[in-house]
Design a protein around this motif. Sequence first.
Motif, PDB file in Angstrom:
ATOM      1  N   ILE A 115      72.019   6.265  32.198  1.00  0.00           N
ATOM      2  CA  ILE A 115      72.314   6.127  30.829  1.00  0.00           C
ATOM      3  C   ILE A 115      74.059   5.743  30.851  1.00  0.00           C
ATOM      4  O   ILE A 115      74.334   4.974  30.034  1.00  0.00           O
ATOM      5  CB  ILE A 115      71.971   7.304  30.346  1.00  0.00           C
ATOM      6  CG1 ILE A 115      70.509   7.639  30.191  1.00  0.00           C
ATOM      7  CG2 ILE A 115      72.696   7.451  28.559  1.00  0.00           C
ATOM      8  CD1 ILE A 115      69.969   8.887  29.563  1.00  0.00           C
ATOM      9  N   ALA A 116      74.749   6.502  31.763  1.00  0.00           N
ATOM     10  CA  ALA A 116      76.193   6.108  31.606  1.00  0.00           C
ATOM     11  C   ALA A 116      76.504   5.016  32.194  1.00  0.00           C
ATOM     12  O   ALA A 116      77.444   4.300  31.507  1.00  0.00           O
ATOM     13  CB  ALA A 116      76.727   7.296  32.681  1.00  0.00           C
ATOM     14  N   VAL A 117      75.979   4.348  33.224  1.00  0.00           N
ATOM     15  CA  VAL A 117      76.243   3.044  33.487  1.00  0.00           C
ATOM     16  C   VAL A 117      75.877   1.893  32.270  1.00  0.00           C
ATOM     17  O   VAL A 117      76.506   1.153  32.191  1.00  0.00           O
ATOM     18  CB  VAL A 117      75.455   2.536  34.852  1.00  0.00           C
ATOM     19  CG1 VAL A 117      75.677   1.025  35.214  1.00  0.00           C
ATOM     20  CG2 VAL A 117      76.101   3.290  35.888  1.00  0.00           C
ATOM     21  N   ALA A 118      74.515   2.074  31.817  1.00  0.00           N
ATOM     22  CA  ALA A 118      74.211   1.414  30.700  1.00  0.00           C
ATOM     23  C   ALA A 118      75.345   1.550  29.385  1.00  0.00           C
ATOM     24  O   ALA A 118      75.718   0.432  29.053  1.00  0.00           O
ATOM     25  CB  ALA A 118      72.847   1.765  30.228  1.00  0.00           C
ATOM     26  N   ALA A 119      75.598   2.438  29.160  1.00  0.00           N
ATOM     27  CA  ALA A 119      76.608   2.740  28.200  1.00  0.00           C
ATOM     28  C   ALA A 119      77.903   1.979  28.425  1.00  0.00           C
ATOM     29  O   ALA A 119      78.680   1.642  27.865  1.00  0.00           O
ATOM     30  CB  ALA A 119      76.811   4.187  27.596  1.00  0.00           C
ATOM     31  N   GLY A 120      78.257   2.204  29.757  1.00  0.00           N
ATOM     32  CA  GLY A 120      79.494   1.526  30.234  1.00  0.00           C
ATOM     33  C   GLY A 120      79.573   0.409  30.211  1.00  0.00           C
ATOM     34  O   GLY A 120      80.722  -0.315  29.773  1.00  0.00           O
ATOM     35  N   LEU A 121      78.704  -0.573  30.579  1.00  0.00           N
ATOM     36  CA  LEU A 121      78.462  -1.805  30.776  1.00  0.00           C
ATOM     37  C   LEU A 121      78.232  -2.475  29.371  1.00  0.00           C
ATOM     38  O   LEU A 121      79.114  -3.315  28.916  1.00  0.00           O
ATOM     39  CB  LEU A 121      76.964  -2.363  31.418  1.00  0.00           C
ATOM     40  CG  LEU A 121      77.008  -2.109  32.765  1.00  0.00           C
ATOM     41  CD1 LEU A 121      75.661  -2.446  33.422  1.00  0.00           C
ATOM     42  CD2 LEU A 121      78.250  -2.787  33.589  1.00  0.00           C
ATOM     43  N   VAL A 122      77.711  -1.728  28.365  1.00  0.00           N
ATOM     44  CA  VAL A 122      77.827  -2.354  26.976  1.00  0.00           C
ATOM     45  C   VAL A 122      79.089  -1.918  26.183  1.00  0.00           C
ATOM     46  O   VAL A 122      79.677  -2.949  25.586  1.00  0.00           O
ATOM     47  CB  VAL A 122      76.794  -1.503  26.164  1.00  0.00           C
ATOM     48  CG1 VAL A 122      77.072  -1.744  24.372  1.00  0.00           C
ATOM     49  CG2 VAL A 122      75.302  -1.801  26.557  1.00  0.00           C
ATOM     50  N   ALA A 123      79.892  -1.031  26.522  1.00  0.00           N
ATOM     51  CA  ALA A 123      81.147  -0.703  26.182  1.00  0.00           C
ATOM     52  C   ALA A 123      82.047  -1.922  26.771  1.00  0.00           C
ATOM     53  O   ALA A 123      82.971  -2.318  25.747  1.00  0.00           O
ATOM     54  CB  ALA A 123      81.636   0.640  26.562  1.00  0.00           C
ATOM     55  N   MET A 124      81.961  -2.243  28.012  1.00  0.00           N
ATOM     56  CA  MET A 124      82.757  -3.263  28.388  1.00  0.00           C
ATOM     57  C   MET A 124      82.619  -4.649  27.676  1.00  0.00           C
ATOM     58  O   MET A 124      83.491  -5.222  27.455  1.00  0.00           O
ATOM     59  CB  MET A 124      82.426  -3.377  29.987  1.00  0.00           C
ATOM     60  CG  MET A 124      83.355  -4.629  30.723  1.00  0.00           C
ATOM     61  SD  MET A 124      83.127  -4.458  32.464  1.00  0.00           S
ATOM     62  CE  MET A 124      81.278  -5.154  32.363  1.00  0.00           C
ATOM     63  N   VAL A 125      81.300  -4.990  27.535  1.00  0.00           N
ATOM     64  CA  VAL A 125      80.931  -6.156  26.788  1.00  0.00           C
ATOM     65  C   VAL A 125      81.567  -6.174  25.261  1.00  0.00           C
ATOM     66  O   VAL A 125      82.386  -7.004  24.786  1.00  0.00           O
ATOM     67  CB  VAL A 125      79.489  -6.433  26.563  1.00  0.00           C
ATOM     68  CG1 VAL A 125      79.265  -7.569  25.629  1.00  0.00           C
ATOM     69  CG2 VAL A 125      79.021  -6.724  27.896  1.00  0.00           C
ATOM     70  N   LEU A 126      81.554  -4.930  24.717  1.00  0.00           N
ATOM     71  CA  LEU A 126      82.112  -4.906  23.187  1.00  0.00           C
ATOM     72  C   LEU A 126      83.662  -4.805  23.303  1.00  0.00           C
ATOM     73  O   LEU A 126      84.443  -5.456  22.503  1.00  0.00           O
ATOM     74  CB  LEU A 126      81.799  -3.525  22.756  1.00  0.00           C
ATOM     75  CG  LEU A 126      80.155  -3.235  22.597  1.00  0.00           C
ATOM     76  CD1 LEU A 126      80.195  -2.191  21.861  1.00  0.00           C
ATOM     77  CD2 LEU A 126      79.835  -4.466  21.354  1.00  0.00           C
ATOM     78  N   GLY A 127      84.503  -4.266  24.499  1.00  0.00           N
ATOM     79  CA  GLY A 127      85.691  -4.532  24.688  1.00  0.00           C
ATOM     80  C   GLY A 127      86.299  -5.921  24.830  1.00  0.00           C
ATOM     81  O   GLY A 127      87.128  -6.384  24.273  1.00  0.00           O
ATOM     82  N   PHE A 128      85.171  -6.562  25.706  1.00  0.00           N
ATOM     83  CA  PHE A 128      85.546  -8.003  25.862  1.00  0.00           C
ATOM     84  C   PHE A 128      85.512  -8.747  24.275  1.00  0.00           C
ATOM     85  O   PHE A 128      86.386  -9.557  24.148  1.00  0.00           O
ATOM     86  CB  PHE A 128      84.814  -8.641  26.664  1.00  0.00           C
ATOM     87  CG  PHE A 128      85.169  -8.900  28.211  1.00  0.00           C
ATOM     88  CD1 PHE A 128      86.002  -9.616  28.514  1.00  0.00           C
ATOM     89  CD2 PHE A 128      84.329  -7.801  29.140  1.00  0.00           C
ATOM     90  CE1 PHE A 128      86.567  -9.439  30.067  1.00  0.00           C
ATOM     91  CE2 PHE A 128      84.945  -7.558  30.556  1.00  0.00           C
ATOM     92  CZ  PHE A 128      85.656  -8.482  31.008  1.00  0.00           C
ATOM     93  N   VAL A 129      84.499  -8.556  23.810  1.00  0.00           N
ATOM     94  CA  VAL A 129      84.281  -9.251  22.460  1.00  0.00           C
ATOM     95  C   VAL A 129      85.428  -9.153  21.449  1.00  0.00           C
ATOM     96  O   VAL A 129      86.079  -9.955  20.903  1.00  0.00           O
ATOM     97  CB  VAL A 129      83.137  -8.709  21.643  1.00  0.00           C
ATOM     98  CG1 VAL A 129      82.713  -9.363  20.110  1.00  0.00           C
ATOM     99  CG2 VAL A 129      81.815  -9.343  22.706  1.00  0.00           C
ATOM    100  N   GLN A 130      86.077  -7.633  21.561  1.00  0.00           N
ATOM    101  CA  GLN A 130      86.979  -7.546  20.500  1.00  0.00           C
ATOM    102  C   GLN A 130      88.382  -7.903  21.076  1.00  0.00           C
ATOM    103  O   GLN A 130      89.170  -8.484  20.224  1.00  0.00           O
ATOM    104  CB  GLN A 130      87.126  -5.874  20.433  1.00  0.00           C
ATOM    105  CG  GLN A 130      88.365  -5.582  19.478  1.00  0.00           C
ATOM    106  CD  GLN A 130      88.149  -6.155  18.108  1.00  0.00           C
ATOM    107  OE1 GLN A 130      87.370  -5.741  17.235  1.00  0.00           O
ATOM    108  NE2 GLN A 130      89.103  -6.977  17.860  1.00  0.00           N
TER     109      GLN A 130
END
Length: 299
Positions: A115-130
């Motif tokens: 769960i942590a890795v999945a959340a971290g990867l999605v967070a990274m993608v959102l960070g890239f997008v912003q």
Amino acid sequence: MRSRNPVFSRRGFSRDNGYAGFGAAPQAGGPAVGTQAGPYAQNPYAQNPYGQNPYAQQGAPYAAPPAPGTTAGRMTMDDVVLRTATTLGVLVVTAALAWALLPVDDAHINRSYGIAVAAGLVAMVLGFVQSFKRRPTPALILSYAALEGVFLGVVSSVVDNRIASGAAMQAVLGTMAVFAGVLIAYKAGWIRVNRRFYGFVMAAALGFVLLMAVNLLFAVFGGGDGLGFRSGGLGIFFGVIGVILGACFLALDFKQVEDGVAYGAPREEAWLAAFGLTLTLVWIYMEFLRIIAILNQRN
């Protein structure tokens, strides 16, 4: 002020026109610079900070620095503090919930890690997008903070419960100390953020990230600790380098907030300031947590 993180360039030194696109004074014998159109045609770090306004292209309300007492529609320091507190508050709440609801005992650690890795990867993608958006999206920034909090909560719980008791609080205190120290040094004028400082920090950060990426690839495909840059004595050394780089990025963040307020940036830019500060603080916290974990593993 563009969204930013310890890897990507800041607004003002953007990928749009490059550093020369800010309207710095032309060098003797060289071509005139600063005549490009666009919102980044002036240099917010020029010698006269009020002579050129990087927000002038956004319309008449931002064509000149705000007059004293007129802050309608413009970013203020209170806006930055409020948005940063909101973003960090969301991150801390989700981190606490992840710590409490995702146990890291032997029976549940794989699920919690997943769960942590999945959340971290999605967070990274959102960070890239912003980071690549020209305007802030509060929902995107807060979603990033929430997911990053889940990742940090599980990682912190693992280190605190399985490696070094109290490591998370020590890392928090270390991050707060760096933040306070850089802020004091910046306000006292001991740190001067200029073009040379920016170039040095970005070059060092790029080299650091590339080196850590190579180490990660060796660890993934070769097993073990890769090249050993994130464990043992080398791990401590590079962890300290990471903290120093994070401190340098804090200075860049403070400079950009100061410039945004001085130039009368649109109020929505406060969300980008909050996003950048959150990214930098997460960077510093993770480096402290890694150092603490390595020190306790060596004992």
